[in-house]
Enzyme design. Sequence first.
Site, short mmCIF file in Angstrom:
data_model
loop_
_atom_site.label_atom_id
_atom_site.label_comp_id
_atom_site.label_asym_id
_atom_site.label_seq_id
_atom_site.Cartn_x
_atom_site.Cartn_y
_atom_site.Cartn_z
N VAL A 117 0.35 -0.47 -0.18
CA VAL A 117 1.21 -1.62 0.16
C VAL A 117 0.34 -2.87 0.11
CG1 VAL A 117 2.71 -2.68 1.88
CG2 VAL A 117 2.71 -0.18 1.62
N HIS A 151 -3.28 -5.05 5.76
CA HIS A 151 -2.97 -4.36 7.01
C HIS A 151 -4.18 -3.58 7.48
CE1 HIS A 151 -1.80 -1.80 3.60
NE2 HIS A 151 -2.18 -0.78 4.32
P1 5GP Z 1 -2.17 1.83 2.59
O1 5GP Z 1 -2.11 3.13 1.85
O2 5GP Z 1 -1.66 0.68 1.73
O3 5GP Z 1 -3.48 1.52 3.22
O4 5GP Z 1 -1.18 1.99 3.82
C1 5GP Z 1 0.18 1.78 3.73
C2 5GP Z 1 0.80 2.53 4.87
O5 5GP Z 1 2.12 2.08 5.01
C3 5GP Z 1 0.87 4.05 4.66
O6 5GP Z 1 0.14 4.70 5.69
C4 5GP Z 1 2.36 4.35 4.70
O7 5GP Z 1 2.66 5.56 5.36
C5 5GP Z 1 2.92 3.14 5.42
N1 5GP Z 1 4.28 2.80 5.04
C6 5GP Z 1 4.80 2.72 3.79
N2 5GP Z 1 6.10 2.36 3.82
C7 5GP Z 1 6.40 2.18 5.14
C8 5GP Z 1 7.61 1.81 5.81
O8 5GP Z 1 8.65 1.55 5.22
N3 5GP Z 1 7.56 1.75 7.16
C9 5GP Z 1 6.41 2.03 7.86
N4 5GP Z 1 6.48 1.94 9.18
N5 5GP Z 1 5.27 2.39 7.26
C10 5GP Z 1 5.26 2.47 5.92
#
Ligand code: 5GP
Length: 113
Positions: free
Chosen positions: A95, A99
């Site tokens: 995403v 974050h």
């Molecule tokens: P990344 O992989 O980019 O570091 O972390 C993205 C995080 O966002 C993942 O752990 C994934 O589970 C979480 N995530 C993706 N879509 C959503 C959503 O619609 N709602 C929530 N609460 N978390 C999400």
Amino acid sequence: MDTIFSKIIKREIPADIVYETDEILAFKDIDPKAPVHILVIPKKPIPTINDATAEDAELIGKVILAAKDIAKSLGIAESGYRLIMNCNKDGGQTVFHLHCHLVGGRQLAWTPG
Ligand code: 5GP
């Protein structure tokens, strides 16, 4: 660019929000990797840590301090936790709205990969 997180900020999609200020939002990860798995985000849409500038230093500091406060409020400050920021493909970022993962509630292994 609109991401799923900007939709959460605008309340266009639901999330289990645990913390909010004018600048920061934190909510439960939809696919938790540990008993506690919270995403702490600046409301400002910075796509990756590569895009952060000196102007964002205070904001990113606030993200980390918010994570610390949330860890305390969830009772894992003393047992411990991990803060993680993934960046781009090799970092596993999916995403593209900056974050910080707050992960804890059990003993974590140290095996990136
Ligand atoms: P990344 O992989 O980019 O570091 O972390 C993205 C995080 O966002 C993942 O752990 C994934 O589970 C979480 N995530 C993706 N879509 C959503 C959503 O619609 N709602 C929530 N609460 N978390 C999400």
